[in-house]
Design a protein around this motif. Structure first.
Motif, mmCIF file in Angstrom:
data_model
loop_
_atom_site.group_PDB
_atom_site.id
_atom_site.type_symbol
_atom_site.label_atom_id
_atom_site.label_comp_id
_atom_site.label_asym_id
_atom_site.label_seq_id
_atom_site.Cartn_x
_atom_site.Cartn_y
_atom_site.Cartn_z
ATOM 1 N N LEU A 139 13.310 -36.641 32.240
ATOM 2 C CA LEU A 139 14.402 -35.882 31.641
ATOM 3 C C LEU A 139 14.173 -35.681 30.149
ATOM 4 O O LEU A 139 14.351 -34.573 29.626
ATOM 5 C CB LEU A 139 15.732 -36.603 31.888
ATOM 6 C CG LEU A 139 16.979 -35.947 31.296
ATOM 7 C CD1 LEU A 139 17.204 -34.565 31.916
ATOM 8 C CD2 LEU A 139 18.208 -36.837 31.533
ATOM 9 N N ALA A 140 13.768 -36.735 29.455
ATOM 10 C CA ALA A 140 13.538 -36.629 28.016
ATOM 11 C C ALA A 140 12.408 -35.650 27.709
ATOM 12 O O ALA A 140 12.500 -34.854 26.769
ATOM 13 C CB ALA A 140 13.221 -38.015 27.439
ATOM 14 N N ASP A 141 11.355 -35.685 28.510
ATOM 15 C CA ASP A 141 10.247 -34.753 28.302
ATOM 16 C C ASP A 141 10.696 -33.318 28.526
ATOM 17 O O ASP A 141 10.363 -32.416 27.740
ATOM 18 C CB ASP A 141 9.093 -35.087 29.246
ATOM 19 C CG ASP A 141 8.364 -36.370 28.845
ATOM 20 O OD1 ASP A 141 8.543 -36.807 27.696
ATOM 21 O OD2 ASP A 141 7.628 -36.922 29.683
ATOM 22 N N ALA A 142 11.455 -33.086 29.608
ATOM 23 C CA ALA A 142 11.894 -31.724 29.935
ATOM 24 C C ALA A 142 12.880 -31.183 28.906
ATOM 25 O O ALA A 142 12.908 -29.979 28.633
ATOM 26 C CB ALA A 142 12.517 -31.702 31.333
ATOM 27 N N ALA A 143 13.690 -32.080 28.333
ATOM 28 C CA ALA A 143 14.718 -31.644 27.378
ATOM 29 C C ALA A 143 14.255 -31.746 25.938
ATOM 30 O O ALA A 143 15.000 -31.366 25.029
ATOM 31 C CB ALA A 143 15.975 -32.494 27.571
ATOM 32 N N ASP A 144 13.030 -32.254 25.721
ATOM 33 C CA ASP A 144 12.520 -32.491 24.372
ATOM 34 C C ASP A 144 13.507 -33.360 23.587
ATOM 35 O O ASP A 144 13.862 -33.073 22.441
ATOM 36 C CB ASP A 144 12.287 -31.168 23.641
ATOM 37 C CG ASP A 144 11.472 -31.358 22.366
ATOM 38 O OD1 ASP A 144 10.740 -32.367 22.274
ATOM 39 O OD2 ASP A 144 11.581 -30.513 21.452
ATOM 40 N N ALA A 145 13.960 -34.440 24.248
ATOM 41 C CA ALA A 145 14.951 -35.339 23.661
ATOM 42 C C ALA A 145 14.314 -36.658 23.283
ATOM 43 O O ALA A 145 13.313 -37.085 23.871
ATOM 44 C CB ALA A 145 16.089 -35.582 24.651
ATOM 45 N N ARG A 146 14.879 -37.314 22.309
ATOM 46 C CA ARG A 146 14.443 -38.656 21.930
ATOM 47 C C ARG A 146 14.886 -39.634 23.012
ATOM 48 O O ARG A 146 16.050 -39.607 23.448
ATOM 49 C CB ARG A 146 15.064 -39.039 20.591
ATOM 50 C CG ARG A 146 14.737 -40.465 20.132
ATOM 51 C CD ARG A 146 15.564 -40.814 18.915
ATOM 52 N NE ARG A 146 15.286 -42.166 18.433
ATOM 53 C CZ ARG A 146 16.203 -42.938 17.845
ATOM 54 N NH1 ARG A 146 17.445 -42.494 17.702
ATOM 55 N NH2 ARG A 146 15.885 -44.151 17.423
ATOM 56 N N LEU A 147 13.982 -40.490 23.448
ATOM 57 C CA LEU A 147 14.291 -41.495 24.468
ATOM 58 C C LEU A 147 14.181 -42.874 23.839
ATOM 59 O O LEU A 147 13.145 -43.228 23.268
ATOM 60 C CB LEU A 147 13.329 -41.385 25.651
ATOM 61 C CG LEU A 147 13.484 -42.452 26.748
ATOM 62 C CD1 LEU A 147 14.833 -42.319 27.443
ATOM 63 C CD2 LEU A 147 12.336 -42.350 27.755
ATOM 64 N N VAL A 148 15.239 -43.655 23.944
ATOM 65 C CA VAL A 148 15.261 -45.029 23.447
ATOM 66 C C VAL A 148 15.421 -45.951 24.653
ATOM 67 O O VAL A 148 16.417 -45.858 25.376
ATOM 68 C CB VAL A 148 16.403 -45.258 22.447
ATOM 69 C CG1 VAL A 148 16.386 -46.699 21.937
ATOM 70 C CG2 VAL A 148 16.308 -44.269 21.287
ATOM 71 N N VAL A 149 14.448 -46.828 24.866
ATOM 72 C CA VAL A 149 14.446 -47.712 26.027
ATOM 73 C C VAL A 149 14.853 -49.113 25.597
ATOM 74 O O VAL A 149 14.293 -49.666 24.646
ATOM 75 C CB VAL A 149 13.055 -47.743 26.696
ATOM 76 C CG1 VAL A 149 13.068 -48.696 27.897
ATOM 77 C CG2 VAL A 149 12.651 -46.337 27.127
ATOM 78 N N PHE A 150 15.820 -49.669 26.302
ATOM 79 C CA PHE A 150 16.292 -51.024 26.023
ATOM 80 C C PHE A 150 15.701 -51.976 27.064
ATOM 81 O O PHE A 150 15.927 -51.803 28.262
ATOM 82 C CB PHE A 150 17.826 -51.090 26.097
ATOM 83 C CG PHE A 150 18.524 -50.571 24.875
ATOM 84 C CD1 PHE A 150 18.215 -49.339 24.344
ATOM 85 C CD2 PHE A 150 19.514 -51.325 24.262
ATOM 86 C CE1 PHE A 150 18.861 -48.852 23.218
ATOM 87 C CE2 PHE A 150 20.179 -50.856 23.144
ATOM 88 C CZ PHE A 150 19.851 -49.622 22.614
ATOM 89 N N ASP A 151 14.957 -52.970 26.598
ATOM 90 C CA ASP A 151 14.457 -54.007 27.496
ATOM 91 C C ASP A 151 15.615 -54.902 27.941
ATOM 92 O O ASP A 151 16.632 -55.029 27.257
ATOM 93 C CB ASP A 151 13.401 -54.859 26.801
ATOM 94 C CG ASP A 151 12.126 -54.076 26.510
ATOM 95 O OD1 ASP A 151 11.790 -53.174 27.303
ATOM 96 O OD2 ASP A 151 11.477 -54.375 25.485
#
Length: 316
Positions: A276-288
């Protein structure tokens, strides 16, 4: 004689089920799960409850809770106060949920998209933090090229999705849950405390000890008030799935969107977040060490992420 006995047993069974349903109903008044001032947004004949905090002169920040069987604005309990230090924060309970009115409607994605549009339109360029399905409703509310769409100051989506139930929708399941006797009994089973604890541990939280006993009790109470099953009946059956193209809508926002995802999420796995982030050119923040509710499990980092996203949106 056998027929009479069978009919008598059936009547007793129906009576026992009705008594059980009545006994499980919560008759008290739900308190706000958030520390702030309570208000009412009058919408289409319904009272929609919300809680607000912070200085009204600060930028408006609307928090939209996820849609599920026990959804409410209490989802934001871990970050509400800290966000209110710098923003005028407003968190509504969707119609059919929490302390809002719960008429026995056949709730739909279109209804919720209209609600989100009208609620956001009450503020001047609000920023939005939306969870799960409410993210799809929020981006749908911005559609309109500045004419009918709401202009946003910033946008953060937590594990966003447009589909959180069966697709295509199963209308028969919605009607089953809406049934006055069997539907209430089935919903009572789905929202029993052991079921709530199971869904929290299996889907919501990486640490099953994170939701307190007090919070589990609140979730139980919010699912056992009068008419509690009608909105979740639409959710469980898939009729709250949105038709919005989430990636395209995120890409079309006038502010840079930020997507937050829990690395251990299973219902909405991280692979979907990356796509989704790639398709929307959005920043993705992943929480461990988080699943669907990183804002509850890691509130300090989440508040920092929101502040970074809103600063980026203000300078875009």
């Amino acid at each position: 004689m056998k027929l009479r006995n069978l009919l008598g047993s059936a009547v007793l069974g129906v009576g026992a089920l009705a008594a059980l349903n009545t006994g499980l109903r919560y008759e008290g008044e739900l308190e706000s799960p958030l520390d702030g001032d309570d208000g009412v947004f009058r919408w289409r004949g319904m009272d929609v409850a919300y809680t607000e905090a912070g200085d009204p002169d600060d930028p408006d920040l609307v928090l939209l809770h996820g849609i599920n069987a026990a959804g409410s604005s209490g989802e934001w309990r871990a970050v509400f106060g800290d966000l209110a230090a710098d923003y005028h924060v407003i968190a509504p309970d969707f119609p059919g949920y929490g302390r809002s009115d719960r008429p026995p409607l056949r709730y739909s994605a279109a209804l919720y998209e209209d609600f989100v549009h009208d609620f956001l339109a009450a503020f001047d360029e609000p920023a939005v933090v939306a969870s799960s399905l409410s993210a799809a409703y929020a981006v749908a509310a911005t559609d309109g090229d500045g004419e009918d769409g709401v202009e946003l100051r910033g946008f953060v989506a937590v594990c966003p999705t447009a589909t959180a139930g069966p697709s295509p929708a199963k209308g028969w399941l919605r009607e089953l849950l809406r049934a006055p006797l069997v539907g209430r009994a089935l919903f009572n089973a789905i929202t029993a405390k052991p079921s709530i604890r199971y869904f929290n541990a299996d889907h919501g939280y990486d640490d099953p000890a994170n939701p307190s006993a007090e919070w589990t009790d609140y979730e139980w109470r919010t699912t056992h008030v009068e008419n509690a099953r009608f909105a979740p009946a639409s959710f469980v059956s898939g009729t709250l799935n949105s038709e919005v193209d989430l990636a395209a809508a995120l890409a079309d926002l006038d502010v840079p969107p930020t997507i937050v995802w829990g690395r251990e999420a299973t219902v909405s796995p991280l692979t979907e977040g990356r796509e989704l982030a790639d398709a929307a050119d959005a920043r993705l923040v992943v929480f461990d060490r988080a699943r669907l509710l990183p804002h509850v499990e890691h509130p300090d980092r989440f508040v920092e992420t929101v502040e970074e996203a809103l600063v980026a949106g203000a300078t875009a």
